[in-house]
Design a protein around this motif. Sequence first.
Motif, PDB file in Angstrom:
ATOM      1  N   UNK A  23      56.179  34.712  29.185  1.00 56.71           N
ATOM      2  CA  UNK A  23      55.015  35.467  28.710  1.00 56.71           C
ATOM      3  C   UNK A  23      54.615  35.063  27.298  1.00 56.71           C
ATOM      4  N   UNK A  24      55.591  34.866  26.424  1.00 56.76           N
ATOM      5  CA  UNK A  24      55.249  34.488  25.049  1.00 56.76           C
ATOM      6  C   UNK A  24      54.706  33.064  24.991  1.00 56.76           C
ATOM      7  N   UNK A  25      55.208  32.177  25.841  1.00 59.49           N
ATOM      8  CA  UNK A  25      54.689  30.806  25.875  1.00 59.49           C
ATOM      9  C   UNK A  25      53.224  30.802  26.308  1.00 59.49           C
ATOM     10  N   UNK A  26      52.916  31.538  27.369  1.00 58.75           N
ATOM     11  CA  UNK A  26      51.531  31.601  27.843  1.00 58.75           C
ATOM     12  C   UNK A  26      50.623  32.249  26.800  1.00 58.75           C
ATOM     13  N   UNK A  27      51.083  33.328  26.179  1.00 59.99           N
ATOM     14  CA  UNK A  27      50.264  34.033  25.200  1.00 59.99           C
ATOM     15  C   UNK A  27      49.927  33.146  24.006  1.00 59.99           C
ATOM     16  N   UNK A  28      50.919  32.445  23.493  1.00 60.97           N
ATOM     17  CA  UNK A  28      50.687  31.634  22.290  1.00 60.97           C
ATOM     18  C   UNK A  28      49.848  30.408  22.598  1.00 60.97           C
ATOM     19  N   UNK A  29      49.860  29.916  23.843  1.00 56.70           N
ATOM     20  CA  UNK A  29      49.131  28.697  24.172  1.00 56.70           C
ATOM     21  C   UNK A  29      47.700  28.980  24.589  1.00 56.70           C
ATOM     22  N   UNK A  30      47.475  30.051  25.334  1.00 61.92           N
ATOM     23  CA  UNK A  30      46.139  30.298  25.841  1.00 61.92           C
ATOM     24  C   UNK A  30      45.262  31.059  24.851  1.00 61.92           C
ATOM     25  N   UNK A  31      45.735  31.233  23.641  1.00 56.84           N
ATOM     26  CA  UNK A  31      44.890  31.787  22.584  1.00 56.84           C
ATOM     27  C   UNK A  31      44.193  30.686  21.808  1.00 56.84           C
ATOM     28  N   UNK A  32      44.443  29.426  22.150  1.00 60.82           N
ATOM     29  CA  UNK A  32      43.788  28.312  21.464  1.00 60.82           C
ATOM     30  C   UNK A  32      43.224  27.369  22.509  1.00 60.82           C
ATOM     31  N   UNK A  33      42.123  26.739  22.185  1.00 60.47           N
ATOM     32  CA  UNK A  33      41.504  25.796  23.108  1.00 60.47           C
ATOM     33  C   UNK A  33      42.057  24.399  22.826  1.00 60.47           C
ATOM     34  N   UNK A  34      43.272  24.199  23.254  1.00 58.78           N
ATOM     35  CA  UNK A  34      43.932  22.944  22.933  1.00 58.78           C
ATOM     36  C   UNK A  34      44.752  22.506  24.136  1.00 58.78           C
ATOM     37  N   UNK A  35      44.351  21.372  24.723  1.00 52.46           N
ATOM     38  CA  UNK A  35      45.004  20.881  25.929  1.00 52.46           C
ATOM     39  C   UNK A  35      46.470  20.547  25.661  1.00 52.46           C
ATOM     40  N   UNK A  36      46.737  19.883  24.545  1.00 53.07           N
ATOM     41  CA  UNK A  36      48.105  19.454  24.257  1.00 53.07           C
ATOM     42  C   UNK A  36      49.039  20.651  24.092  1.00 53.07           C
ATOM     43  N   UNK A  37      48.564  21.724  23.443  1.00 49.74           N
ATOM     44  CA  UNK A  37      49.402  22.907  23.269  1.00 49.74           C
ATOM     45  C   UNK A  37      49.700  23.540  24.625  1.00 49.74           C
ATOM     46  N   UNK A  38      48.702  23.566  25.511  1.00 49.33           N
ATOM     47  CA  UNK A  38      48.923  24.125  26.842  1.00 49.33           C
ATOM     48  C   UNK A  38      49.890  23.259  27.652  1.00 49.33           C
ATOM     49  N   UNK A  39      49.799  21.939  27.499  1.00 55.52           N
ATOM     50  CA  UNK A  39      50.766  21.053  28.144  1.00 55.52           C
ATOM     51  C   UNK A  39      52.183  21.418  27.703  1.00 55.52           C
ATOM     52  N   UNK A  42      53.631  24.659  29.291  1.00 58.14           N
ATOM     53  CA  UNK A  42      54.216  24.551  30.628  1.00 58.14           C
ATOM     54  C   UNK A  42      55.522  23.767  30.607  1.00 58.14           C
ATOM     55  N   UNK A  43      55.670  22.855  29.661  1.00 56.69           N
ATOM     56  CA  UNK A  43      56.962  22.188  29.500  1.00 56.69           C
ATOM     57  C   UNK A  43      58.023  23.201  29.083  1.00 56.69           C
ATOM     58  N   UNK A  44      57.666  24.078  28.141  1.00 59.59           N
ATOM     59  CA  UNK A  44      58.595  25.124  27.698  1.00 59.59           C
ATOM     60  C   UNK A  44      58.992  26.033  28.856  1.00 59.59           C
ATOM     61  N   UNK A  45      58.005  26.420  29.666  1.00 57.25           N
ATOM     62  CA  UNK A  45      58.290  27.300  30.796  1.00 57.25           C
ATOM     63  C   UNK A  45      59.196  26.590  31.801  1.00 57.25           C
ATOM     64  N   UNK A  46      58.893  25.325  32.095  1.00 55.23           N
ATOM     65  CA  UNK A  46      59.729  24.575  33.020  1.00 55.23           C
ATOM     66  C   UNK A  46      61.155  24.435  32.523  1.00 55.23           C
ATOM     67  N   UNK A  47      61.283  24.126  31.231  1.00 57.30           N
ATOM     68  CA  UNK A  47      62.630  24.004  30.658  1.00 57.30           C
ATOM     69  C   UNK A  47      63.334  25.360  30.671  1.00 57.30           C
TER      70      UNK A  47
END
Length: 376
Positions: A23-39, A42-47
């Motif tokens: 939840x914290x990974x998604x929250x921190x990434x989808x608050x910015x319009x940045x493809x690399x941060x969103x990539x 999902x790496x963090x979530x997978x790990x």
Amino acid sequence: MSYLVRRPDTHLIRLLVLPTLISTSLHSSYNVFNWAVALFCFVLIGKGIDLALARTGRHKQGESVAGTMSTPAIAAKEGSDAPGDASVKERQCSTLLPLWLQDALELMFSMRGLGWDFGKGVYTPPATRPQERLPFLRATINSFLVNFLILDIVEATIKLIPGVGDPFGGSIFFADLPFPTRYLVSTTIHTLTGIAFVAGFGMVYDLITLFSVAFLSHSPSSWPPVMDNPWAAQSLHEFWAKRWHQLLRQTFLVFGGIPGRKIGGNIGLVLGTFLASGFFHECTILAMGREWDSRVPLFFLVQGGSVIGERIWRKTTGRRVGGFLGRLWVYFDIILLGQPLVDAWHRRGLGGGMVIPPKLSPARIILIPAIRKLMA
């Protein structure tokens, strides 16, 4: 998570921590319009999922009980005793940081799993640079500069293409051009995009390598090449399993390959891994506020089917896909069938995004103005 997975009897704790990590990974990434941060999200979530589900923890290769080996994981990897590799047996600051923190940091930043149990079987490209520290650093600096210049020239060129270089995006297929010219132009843009990806991966990896070897005293052997000349692949299996980077291998196995194998065996493993890659690359672009495009996951699913087709060919004929015809097959799949994928990205602003700031761009400061002056 990386600390807990090296401690005994922490499986339940890791499972309980996992929802917070997601939840914290998604929250921190989808608050910015940045493809690399969103990539990276999902790496963090997978790990995190991987670390949470590892029932007995994550082991270094050759380690029977997690947390008992004091040397770095790379030292456990077969073939690590290369010339100039003595420092791999110790970590920089090993006397300052406790072992649990050293292990947690190493596992946290490990992408290919070199020396870890989840990295068994991962192809490692052979060393192309001297393994003595100073020659290695010089070679890495040269590689960084070459990759930087290639990426800069290609990015600046793509931004000159009408529509494609716009931040709001544009198609690589120009409908007003006749058929042969239209696809000659789209193939050129597609190939330039591929060159930019390869050079960009190399540039960033070189920069991290320089920092790690020069300032953290990592061994040169701890930083093998990130790619193995993908242009030379003679089969899709070779391209995806060896030539292309393996940084996200474990991510795609966690999201699709491992569940796919439980459902459909080896075929499910392959299709699940590639489908996970497709959804990974597509879901992340939603962080930029763009619309969904099914061509992205479809491309990766077709790649999985083609890899399975190569296995069927080998079992039927007794011969591997390879040689000149094999290379043509790879180029057909990647350069021709891959064009809708790249078009989907460029339609949503990939070519217009800033990679190298204009003030740091030799191509935009020197090269392009000089060409324009000559043409004038």
